[in-house]
Write a protein that holds these residues in place. Structure first.
Motif, PDB file in Angstrom:
ATOM      1  N   SER A 143     109.967  56.804  79.244  1.00  0.00           N
ATOM      2  CA  SER A 143     109.712  55.494  79.870  1.00  0.00           C
ATOM      3  C   SER A 143     109.608  55.600  81.376  1.00  0.00           C
ATOM      4  N   LEU A 144     110.355  56.537  81.953  1.00  0.00           N
ATOM      5  CA  LEU A 144     110.386  56.632  83.413  1.00  0.00           C
ATOM      6  C   LEU A 144     109.055  57.145  83.946  1.00  0.00           C
ATOM      7  N   LYS A 145     108.280  56.186  84.471  1.00  0.00           N
ATOM      8  CA  LYS A 145     106.961  56.525  84.991  1.00  0.00           C
ATOM      9  C   LYS A 145     106.653  55.610  86.172  1.00  0.00           C
ATOM     10  N   ALA A 146     105.778  56.052  87.036  1.00  0.00           N
ATOM     11  CA  ALA A 146     105.343  55.184  88.134  1.00  0.00           C
ATOM     12  C   ALA A 146     103.852  54.900  87.982  1.00  0.00           C
ATOM     13  N   TYR A 147     103.490  53.649  88.245  1.00  0.00           N
ATOM     14  CA  TYR A 147     102.094  53.229  88.089  1.00  0.00           C
ATOM     15  C   TYR A 147     101.635  52.489  89.335  1.00  0.00           C
ATOM     16  N   ARG A 148     100.381  52.674  89.702  1.00  0.00           N
ATOM     17  CA  ARG A 148      99.842  51.812  90.727  1.00  0.00           C
ATOM     18  C   ARG A 148      99.520  50.468  90.076  1.00  0.00           C
ATOM     19  N   LYS A 149      99.901  49.390  90.750  1.00  0.00           N
ATOM     20  CA  LYS A 149      99.794  48.066  90.134  1.00  0.00           C
ATOM     21  C   LYS A 149      98.356  47.735  89.713  1.00  0.00           C
ATOM     22  N   ASP A 150      97.368  48.146  90.517  1.00  0.00           N
ATOM     23  CA  ASP A 150      95.990  47.770  90.161  1.00  0.00           C
ATOM     24  C   ASP A 150      95.523  48.472  88.885  1.00  0.00           C
ATOM     25  N   ILE A 151      96.100  49.605  88.540  1.00  0.00           N
ATOM     26  CA  ILE A 151      95.772  50.231  87.247  1.00  0.00           C
ATOM     27  C   ILE A 151      96.431  49.433  86.120  1.00  0.00           C
ATOM     28  N   LEU A 152      97.674  49.036  86.346  1.00  0.00           N
ATOM     29  CA  LEU A 152      98.372  48.258  85.309  1.00  0.00           C
ATOM     30  C   LEU A 152      97.643  46.948  85.003  1.00  0.00           C
ATOM     31  N   ASN A 153      97.041  46.358  86.021  1.00  0.00           N
ATOM     32  CA  ASN A 153      96.332  45.096  85.809  1.00  0.00           C
ATOM     33  C   ASN A 153      95.203  45.231  84.795  1.00  0.00           C
ATOM     34  N   LYS A 154      94.731  46.463  84.611  1.00  0.00           N
ATOM     35  CA  LYS A 154      93.600  46.662  83.695  1.00  0.00           C
ATOM     36  C   LYS A 154      94.048  46.974  82.276  1.00  0.00           C
ATOM     37  N   ILE A 155      95.369  47.136  82.084  1.00  0.00           N
ATOM     38  CA  ILE A 155      95.868  47.600  80.787  1.00  0.00           C
ATOM     39  C   ILE A 155      96.711  46.533  80.114  1.00  0.00           C
ATOM     40  N   ARG A 156      96.487  46.355  78.805  1.00  0.00           N
ATOM     41  CA  ARG A 156      97.356  45.435  78.062  1.00  0.00           C
ATOM     42  C   ARG A 156      98.333  46.235  77.222  1.00  0.00           C
ATOM     43  N   VAL A 157      99.612  45.932  77.352  1.00  0.00           N
ATOM     44  CA  VAL A 157     100.626  46.710  76.635  1.00  0.00           C
ATOM     45  C   VAL A 157     101.198  45.875  75.491  1.00  0.00           C
ATOM     46  N   TYR A 158     101.023  46.321  74.255  1.00  0.00           N
ATOM     47  CA  TYR A 158     101.600  45.612  73.106  1.00  0.00           C
ATOM     48  C   TYR A 158     101.824  46.622  71.988  1.00  0.00           C
ATOM     49  N   GLY A 159     102.296  46.168  70.824  1.00  0.00           N
ATOM     50  CA  GLY A 159     102.583  47.096  69.714  1.00  0.00           C
ATOM     51  C   GLY A 159     103.575  48.144  70.186  1.00  0.00           C
ATOM     52  N   GLU A 160     103.231  49.404  70.031  1.00  0.00           N
ATOM     53  CA  GLU A 160     104.075  50.486  70.554  1.00  0.00           C
ATOM     54  C   GLU A 160     103.365  51.146  71.729  1.00  0.00           C
ATOM     55  N   LEU A 161     102.415  50.422  72.302  1.00  0.00           N
ATOM     56  CA  LEU A 161     101.499  51.072  73.240  1.00  0.00           C
ATOM     57  C   LEU A 161     102.116  51.496  74.564  1.00  0.00           C
ATOM     58  N   HIS A 162     103.327  51.027  74.878  1.00  0.00           N
ATOM     59  CA  HIS A 162     103.874  51.422  76.174  1.00  0.00           C
ATOM     60  C   HIS A 162     103.994  52.946  76.279  1.00  0.00           C
ATOM     61  N   ARG A 163     104.055  53.602  75.130  1.00  0.00           N
ATOM     62  CA  ARG A 163     104.144  55.067  75.163  1.00  0.00           C
ATOM     63  C   ARG A 163     102.836  55.728  75.579  1.00  0.00           C
ATOM     64  N   PHE A 164     101.750  54.973  75.463  1.00  0.00           N
ATOM     65  CA  PHE A 164     100.447  55.594  75.701  1.00  0.00           C
ATOM     66  C   PHE A 164      99.741  55.067  76.941  1.00  0.00           C
ATOM     67  N   ILE A 165     100.503  54.457  77.843  1.00  0.00           N
ATOM     68  CA  ILE A 165      99.844  53.880  79.018  1.00  0.00           C
ATOM     69  C   ILE A 165      99.053  54.926  79.821  1.00  0.00           C
ATOM     70  N   PRO A 166      99.580  56.158  79.970  1.00  0.00           N
ATOM     71  CA  PRO A 166      98.758  57.131  80.693  1.00  0.00           C
ATOM     72  C   PRO A 166      97.388  57.323  80.028  1.00  0.00           C
ATOM     73  N   ALA A 167      97.379  57.371  78.688  1.00  0.00           N
ATOM     74  CA  ALA A 167      96.100  57.537  77.998  1.00  0.00           C
ATOM     75  C   ALA A 167      95.199  56.334  78.274  1.00  0.00           C
ATOM     76  N   LEU A 168      95.780  55.132  78.187  1.00  0.00           N
ATOM     77  CA  LEU A 168      94.990  53.932  78.450  1.00  0.00           C
ATOM     78  C   LEU A 168      94.516  53.926  79.903  1.00  0.00           C
ATOM     79  N   GLY A 169      95.387  54.395  80.796  1.00  0.00           N
ATOM     80  CA  GLY A 169      95.019  54.490  82.204  1.00  0.00           C
ATOM     81  C   GLY A 169      93.904  55.509  82.384  1.00  0.00           C
ATOM     82  N   GLY A 170      93.978  56.584  81.602  1.00  0.00           N
ATOM     83  CA  GLY A 170      92.940  57.618  81.652  1.00  0.00           C
ATOM     84  C   GLY A 170      91.566  57.030  81.383  1.00  0.00           C
ATOM     85  N   ILE A 171      91.504  56.096  80.421  1.00  0.00           N
ATOM     86  CA  ILE A 171      90.224  55.445  80.112  1.00  0.00           C
ATOM     87  C   ILE A 171      89.712  54.702  81.343  1.00  0.00           C
ATOM     88  N   GLU A 172      90.633  54.168  82.123  1.00  0.00           N
ATOM     89  CA  GLU A 172      90.246  53.391  83.305  1.00  0.00           C
ATOM     90  C   GLU A 172      89.997  54.282  84.517  1.00  0.00           C
TER      91      GLU A 172
END
Ligand code: UDP
Ligand code: MG
Length: 309
Positions: A162-191
């Protein structure tokens, strides 16, 4: 450090569910770590419908600290939903997420931020020396990490940390639901996020209990599959439905062939091949329907892209 909302440098987001014995200790350690960084910050706890005194403890702390924010869910909606809500609320330029059970160490935050400043959008913690059970935690997680690396091309070791740092403008593009918080880097990768990792310390849980059991592995697998479909077909669903539709049409064509063969070269009457007629019709009808479904899905994707812009 005082806070004026548009000048916040850091937001720390912590989902908590029944962590009454951890909340205050963790809060103190976070404050200690962030004060050492000498920039305006906020600490956002998201109480995911705790039934113990977690909210009470946080509310008491909040009285004497304007940098502390507490969001309360009416029910237990899960860690991803809680994290998502925290991300949405957070206004720091860099958002740091972590667990609320003291397994992550706030003293690692300065290191994550230092790495961010080397020019990354996401920096993931890597629990190289993880203090969890082997069979139900570490092994499934090793496999999942391998899979995620393969599927997404994002090469980090510990997507479940869980311990991760994100730039806020990347987070704005990602929706986190289900169990997806584990895959935010992957979702960020798409962006198009630039992603890196640093080693972090991991402690055994001292107070309270883990909120998960082995069934989580299955939920994570489901989300992994949907993530894969997402990455491959989200921008062009017809690729998926088109292929499926073609398979059905090909089957229809084969049955048509068999039917014509029976009529032409065997002594079957039209009544006797009746079942082949309906099968042929069924496959063609399904095939075209799936194809059109894919077309409609493509129209939906195009329209929603236009709305987003
Ligand atoms: N958590 C949450 N909602 C839930 C389950 C967990 O907010 O439904 C929080 C929990 O309080 C902790 C973090 O998510 O802060 C990680 O949970 P846990 O420590 O139980 O997971 P583990 O370390 O066992 O993987
Ligand atoms: Mg934990």
């Amino acid at each position: 450090m005082g806070t004026s909302k548009d000048k916040l440098e850091y937001s720390v987001v912590i989902p908590v569910y029944n962590e009454e014995d951890n909340a205050e200790l963790l809060y103190n350690r976070i404050v200690e770590a962030l004060e050492s960084m000498k920039s305006p910050y906020e600490v956002v706890f998201v109480d995911d419908g705790s039934s113990d005194k977690t909210f009470q403890v946080l509310s008491d702390l909040k009285k004497s600290d304007e940098n502390l924010k507490v969001i309360k869910f009416r029910g237990n909606f899960g860690q991803s939903a809680a994290m998502g809500a925290g991300f949405k609320y957070a206004s720091g330029k860099i958002v740091i997420a972590m667990d609320g059970d003291l397994q992550n160490d706030p003293m690692d935050i300065p290191n994550l931020v230092k790495k961010m400043n080397e020019g990354y959008d996401i920096v993931s913690g890597w629990r190289k020396n993880r203090k969890d059970k082997m069979i139900i935690r570490k092994i499934p997680s090793k496999i999942a990490n391998r899979l995620v690396q393969k599927l997404t091309g994002v090469k980090i070791h510990d997507t479940g940390c869980s311990l991760k740092a994100y730039r806020k403008d990347i987070l704005n593009k990602i929706r986190v639901y289900g169990e997806l918080h584990r895959f935010i880097p992957a979702l960020g990768g798409i962006e198009g996020a630039r992603i890196s990792e640093v080693e972090v310390t991991h402690h055994e849980r001292k107070f309270g209990v883990s909120k998960y059991n082995i069934t989580r592995t299955f939920r994570v697998i489901m989300d992994l599959i949907s993530l894969n479909v997402f990455m491959k077909y989200l921008s062009n669903p017809l690729q998926f439905f088109g292929r499926l539709g073609l398979v059905f049409n090909a089957l229809g064509l084969s049955f048509l062939g068999i039917m014509l063969y029976c009529l032409q070269f065997s002594n079957f009457t039209f009544e006797e091949v009746n079942v082949l007629v309906s099968t042929t019709f069924l496959f063609f009808a399904a095939g075209f329907q799936i194809l059109f479904f894919g077309l409609i899905a493509n129209v939906v994707v195009r329209t929603s892209n236009r709305i987003k812009k």
